[in-house]
Design a protein around this motif. Structure first.
Motif, PDB file in Angstrom:
ATOM      1  N   ALA A 106      -8.863  12.096   2.440  1.00 36.33           N
ATOM      2  CA  ALA A 106     -10.108  11.391   2.753  1.00 36.33           C
ATOM      3  C   ALA A 106      -9.791   9.994   3.266  1.00 36.33           C
ATOM      4  O   ALA A 106      -8.828   9.367   2.835  1.00 36.33           O
ATOM      5  CB  ALA A 106     -10.981  11.306   1.508  1.00 36.33           C
ATOM      6  N   GLY A 107     -10.612   9.538   4.181  1.00 38.86           N
ATOM      7  CA  GLY A 107     -10.429   8.189   4.701  1.00 38.86           C
ATOM      8  C   GLY A 107     -11.675   7.716   5.420  1.00 38.86           C
ATOM      9  O   GLY A 107     -12.497   8.520   5.860  1.00 38.86           O
ATOM     10  N   ASP A 108     -11.834   6.433   5.492  1.00 39.97           N
ATOM     11  CA  ASP A 108     -12.969   5.832   6.186  1.00 39.97           C
ATOM     12  C   ASP A 108     -12.453   4.863   7.245  1.00 39.97           C
ATOM     13  O   ASP A 108     -11.477   4.147   7.017  1.00 39.97           O
ATOM     14  CB  ASP A 108     -13.872   5.063   5.222  1.00 39.97           C
ATOM     15  CG  ASP A 108     -14.498   5.957   4.175  1.00 39.97           C
ATOM     16  OD1 ASP A 108     -14.621   7.159   4.436  1.00 39.97           O
ATOM     17  OD2 ASP A 108     -14.866   5.455   3.089  1.00 39.97           O
ATOM     18  N   ILE A 109     -13.133   4.845   8.368  1.00 40.52           N
ATOM     19  CA  ILE A 109     -12.839   3.886   9.426  1.00 40.52           C
ATOM     20  C   ILE A 109     -14.105   3.072   9.628  1.00 40.52           C
ATOM     21  O   ILE A 109     -15.184   3.633   9.844  1.00 40.52           O
ATOM     22  CB  ILE A 109     -12.451   4.600  10.737  1.00 40.52           C
ATOM     23  CG1 ILE A 109     -11.192   5.448  10.531  1.00 40.52           C
ATOM     24  CG2 ILE A 109     -12.261   3.591  11.857  1.00 40.52           C
ATOM     25  CD1 ILE A 109     -10.880   6.357  11.696  1.00 40.52           C
ATOM     26  N   LYS A 110     -13.971   1.771   9.526  1.00 42.29           N
ATOM     27  CA  LYS A 110     -15.148   0.916   9.678  1.00 42.29           C
ATOM     28  C   LYS A 110     -14.827  -0.171  10.691  1.00 42.29           C
ATOM     29  O   LYS A 110     -13.797  -0.837  10.593  1.00 42.29           O
ATOM     30  CB  LYS A 110     -15.525   0.297   8.343  1.00 42.29           C
ATOM     31  CG  LYS A 110     -16.823  -0.488   8.382  1.00 42.29           C
ATOM     32  CD  LYS A 110     -17.151  -1.096   7.037  1.00 42.29           C
ATOM     33  CE  LYS A 110     -17.723  -0.016   6.159  1.00 42.29           C
ATOM     34  NZ  LYS A 110     -18.327  -0.561   4.920  1.00 42.29           N
ATOM     35  N   ILE A 111     -15.714  -0.345  11.661  1.00 38.88           N
ATOM     36  CA  ILE A 111     -15.553  -1.404  12.668  1.00 38.88           C
ATOM     37  C   ILE A 111     -16.649  -2.437  12.432  1.00 38.88           C
ATOM     38  O   ILE A 111     -17.834  -2.098  12.437  1.00 38.88           O
ATOM     39  CB  ILE A 111     -15.633  -0.821  14.092  1.00 38.88           C
ATOM     40  CG1 ILE A 111     -14.494   0.186  14.302  1.00 38.88           C
ATOM     41  CG2 ILE A 111     -15.579  -1.934  15.129  1.00 38.88           C
ATOM     42  CD1 ILE A 111     -14.555   0.929  15.608  1.00 38.88           C
TER      43      ILE A 111
ATOM     44  N   LEU B 161     -19.726   0.431  13.425  1.00 30.30           N
ATOM     45  CA  LEU B 161     -19.429   1.857  13.397  1.00 30.30           C
ATOM     46  C   LEU B 161     -18.709   2.193  12.097  1.00 30.30           C
ATOM     47  O   LEU B 161     -17.794   1.485  11.686  1.00 30.30           O
ATOM     48  CB  LEU B 161     -18.535   2.229  14.594  1.00 30.30           C
ATOM     49  CG  LEU B 161     -18.075   3.669  14.706  1.00 30.30           C
ATOM     50  CD1 LEU B 161     -19.257   4.589  14.981  1.00 30.30           C
ATOM     51  CD2 LEU B 161     -17.033   3.801  15.798  1.00 30.30           C
ATOM     52  N   THR B 162     -19.143   3.264  11.444  1.00 32.46           N
ATOM     53  CA  THR B 162     -18.463   3.763  10.259  1.00 32.46           C
ATOM     54  C   THR B 162     -18.225   5.255  10.448  1.00 32.46           C
ATOM     55  O   THR B 162     -19.160   5.997  10.753  1.00 32.46           O
ATOM     56  CB  THR B 162     -19.300   3.539   8.977  1.00 32.46           C
ATOM     57  OG1 THR B 162     -19.542   2.142   8.836  1.00 32.46           O
ATOM     58  CG2 THR B 162     -18.582   4.059   7.758  1.00 32.46           C
ATOM     59  N   ILE B 163     -16.990   5.659  10.289  1.00 35.38           N
ATOM     60  CA  ILE B 163     -16.628   7.075  10.409  1.00 35.38           C
ATOM     61  C   ILE B 163     -15.992   7.498   9.098  1.00 35.38           C
ATOM     62  O   ILE B 163     -15.022   6.895   8.645  1.00 35.38           O
ATOM     63  CB  ILE B 163     -15.632   7.306  11.570  1.00 35.38           C
ATOM     64  CG1 ILE B 163     -16.251   6.863  12.892  1.00 35.38           C
ATOM     65  CG2 ILE B 163     -15.204   8.768  11.614  1.00 35.38           C
ATOM     66  CD1 ILE B 163     -15.280   6.881  14.056  1.00 35.38           C
ATOM     67  N   LYS B 164     -16.549   8.518   8.489  1.00 30.78           N
ATOM     68  CA  LYS B 164     -15.983   9.067   7.253  1.00 30.78           C
ATOM     69  C   LYS B 164     -15.255  10.350   7.609  1.00 30.78           C
ATOM     70  O   LYS B 164     -15.830  11.248   8.203  1.00 30.78           O
ATOM     71  CB  LYS B 164     -17.075   9.337   6.234  1.00 30.78           C
ATOM     72  CG  LYS B 164     -17.749   8.087   5.744  1.00 30.78           C
ATOM     73  CD  LYS B 164     -18.714   8.395   4.636  1.00 30.78           C
ATOM     74  CE  LYS B 164     -19.352   7.154   4.115  1.00 30.78           C
ATOM     75  NZ  LYS B 164     -18.558   6.450   3.149  1.00 30.78           N
ATOM     76  N   ILE B 165     -13.990  10.398   7.257  1.00 35.97           N
ATOM     77  CA  ILE B 165     -13.161  11.553   7.575  1.00 35.97           C
ATOM     78  C   ILE B 165     -12.768  12.244   6.277  1.00 35.97           C
ATOM     79  O   ILE B 165     -12.232  11.610   5.366  1.00 35.97           O
ATOM     80  CB  ILE B 165     -11.896  11.120   8.344  1.00 35.97           C
ATOM     81  CG1 ILE B 165     -12.280  10.443   9.650  1.00 35.97           C
ATOM     82  CG2 ILE B 165     -10.986  12.310   8.582  1.00 35.97           C
ATOM     83  CD1 ILE B 165     -11.142   9.771  10.350  1.00 35.97           C
ATOM     84  N   ARG B 166     -13.063  13.526   6.192  1.00 39.20           N
ATOM     85  CA  ARG B 166     -12.689  14.324   5.034  1.00 39.20           C
ATOM     86  C   ARG B 166     -11.991  15.569   5.552  1.00 39.20           C
ATOM     87  O   ARG B 166     -12.521  16.268   6.417  1.00 39.20           O
ATOM     88  CB  ARG B 166     -13.910  14.741   4.213  1.00 39.20           C
ATOM     89  CG  ARG B 166     -14.795  13.581   3.772  1.00 39.20           C
ATOM     90  CD  ARG B 166     -14.076  12.685   2.767  1.00 39.20           C
ATOM     91  NE  ARG B 166     -14.926  11.607   2.318  1.00 39.20           N
ATOM     92  CZ  ARG B 166     -14.827  10.353   2.754  1.00 39.20           C
ATOM     93  NH1 ARG B 166     -13.962  10.038   3.669  1.00 39.20           N
ATOM     94  NH2 ARG B 166     -15.603   9.412   2.283  1.00 39.20           N
TER      95      ARG B 166
END
Length: 99
Positions: free
Chosen positions: A29-34, A42-47
């Protein structure tokens, strides 16, 4: 006379590791936040779940069975539903034309 020393080496190959991962499953799991000036742009949640199909079903994940793009059974069910709806609409239109 030197003693005989025996060494036991546990070798794990890629196939063994893959079998264990698929059997147990692994979640990444990881999150990318700009952000700019504390404003979220922008927020991207990766699972990511890596598991065997059987393990996924066991834990209640079976989305591919209902995805019409991935499952021919789901696609056929969707087509049958659309066909039924279209037939009902035709019957209503024909009934309205007769009145």
């Amino acid at each position: 006379m030197p003693e005989n020393i025996s060494h036991s080496v546990n070798s794990t190959n890629l196939a063994d590791i893959l079998e264990r991962v698929l059997d147990k499953g692994i979640v990444i799991a990881g999150d990318i936040k700009i952000q700019i000036a504390d404003i979220d742009l922008l927020t991207i949640k990766i699972r990511l779940l890596v598991a065997s199909v059987d393990k996924a079903k066991e834990i209640g994940i079976n989305w591919w069975q209902e995805d019409t793009f991935l499952s021919s059974t789901a696609h056929e069910s969707e087509l049958k539903l659309q066909n039924k709806e279209l037939l009902e609409r035709i019957e209503k239109l024909e009934a309205a034309n007769k009145s």
